[in-house]
Design an enzyme around this catalytic site. Structure first.
Site, PDB file in Angstrom:
ATOM      1  CB  CYS A 121      -0.972  -0.047   1.181  1.00 13.84           C
ATOM      2  SG  CYS A 121      -2.322   1.111   1.027  1.00 13.84           S
ATOM      3  CG  HIS A 144      -3.422  -3.690   3.371  1.00 11.91           C
ATOM      4  ND1 HIS A 144      -2.409  -3.002   4.000  1.00 11.91           N
ATOM      5  CD2 HIS A 144      -4.152  -2.759   2.722  1.00 11.91           C
ATOM      6  CE1 HIS A 144      -2.511  -1.714   3.745  1.00 11.91           C
ATOM      7  NE2 HIS A 144      -3.568  -1.523   2.969  1.00 11.91           N
ATOM      8  CD  GLU A 171      -0.708  -5.433   5.985  1.00 13.57           C
ATOM      9  OE1 GLU A 171      -0.429  -6.030   4.929  1.00 13.57           O
ATOM     10  OE2 GLU A 171      -1.081  -4.249   6.018  1.00 13.57           O
TER      11      GLU A 171
END
Lengths: 82, 229
Positions: free
Chosen positions: B86, B203, B205
């Site tokens: 990002c 993302h 994560e």
């Protein structure tokens, strides 16, 4: 001292999503005949330099290095003595 | 092996990244402050998402000049693995490790939702545990994810197989309806020519555990781990 206005806009070849939305908004407010809107930014500087030629070089470097992204943006500037 | 998670002023996914590689994956992980310069001993550097320096001027434009970035560019030039997620992707573009630039999303909205991503290239350190054509579910959360590159640049990306992830639907179909932000060619993630620096808007994560709605993102981090073994 010098007063500088730097204009940063998206390159002509790059679609400007903000410009398109503004154009649409103007049209819906009845402002017809707007052919194109390009949205941009203005950076104002005051420089302690006196020499305009020297200032031009410095501003060019600032734009290339930080203020504009040469992949998507064009810049131009005006210098005024104050 | 050791992961390093860089913290810039305004990073806000640093702890999620740290959690994903340290606690979920179980690898040694350390935070790296943006003003540090020493990254010796790290095997993979993660540039997390967020709003470094408030996204002032352009996302990533200020962060690219932080002291740590000089070391990271050198690290990458020597073949070290770097992943920018990002805002981290935006920083990698601004610093020139990856080609192209980000424009505001086509609809000008900040978009925060799950997306489906088709794996286009699994011959990278970041995706080799995936299959080509596999569809991953990961969320996006950004305002500037509308990837732009010149037509020559796009051709180079295609010719060098640098396009890694593209926005698709759940079945892997790719068209304008599966493009959330207007990104050119539905591009969600690319690598550099050498293949050791990876930038992606989604993302991983935030999709590393089932409880988060998807654990597909873990494939990215475990690919890195297996690659380095």
């Amino acid at each position: 001292m010098l007063k500088v206005e730097i204009y940063i806009t998206l390159k002509k070849t790059v679609v400007d999503p903000q410009g398109l939305v503004i154009k649409h908004a103007l049209e819906s407010l009845g402002f017809l005949g707007v052919e194109e809107v390009r949205y941009g930014k203005i950076v104002n500087l005051r420089l302690s330099l006196k020499d305009e030629k020297k200032a031009e070089k410095e501003i060019e470097a600032m734009c290339k290095k930080l203020l504009a992204n040469p992949i998507i943006e064009d810049y131009r500037f005006k210098i005024k003595k104050i | 092996m050791r992961f390093g998670v860089v913290i810039f002023p305004g990073s806000n996914c640093d702890q999620d990244c740290f959690w994903a590689v340290k606690d979920v994956l179980g690898e040694k992980t350390k935070y790296i402050w943006h003003d540090d310069t020493d990254i010796r001993g790290f095997d993979c550097i993660i540039l997390p998402g967020g709003f470094s320096y408030g996204d002032y001027l352009r996302p990533g434009a200020i962060a690219r000049f932080s002291r740590i970035m000089k070391s990271i560019v050198e690290f990458a030039k020597k073949g070290g693995l770097v992943i920018g997620i990002c805002n981290g992707f935006q920083i990698l573009l601004e610093v020139g490790l990856l080609p192209g630039a980000m424009l505001p999303n086509k609809n000008l909205h900040f978009i925060c939702r799950d997306t489906y991503l088709k794996v286009e290239n699994n011959q990278t350190p970041f995706t080799h545990l995936c299959d080509v054509g596999q569809v991953l579910k990961m969320p996006i959360a950004h305002h500037e994810g509308n990837f732009y590159i010149t037509s020559d640049g796009l051709k180079r990306l295609r010719d060098n197989r640098q396009i890694v992830l593209r926005y698709s639907d759940i079945s892997g179909l790719i068209d304008s309806s599966t493009n959330p932000n207007g990104a050119m060619d539905n591009i969600a993630g690319i690598v550099n020519e050498q293949g050791n620096a990876f930038g992606l808007m989604p993302h991983p994560e935030r999709s590393s555990e089932k409880i988060l709605g998807s654990s597909d993102g873990l494939l990215i981090f475990s690919s890195i781990r297996e690659w380095l073994k």
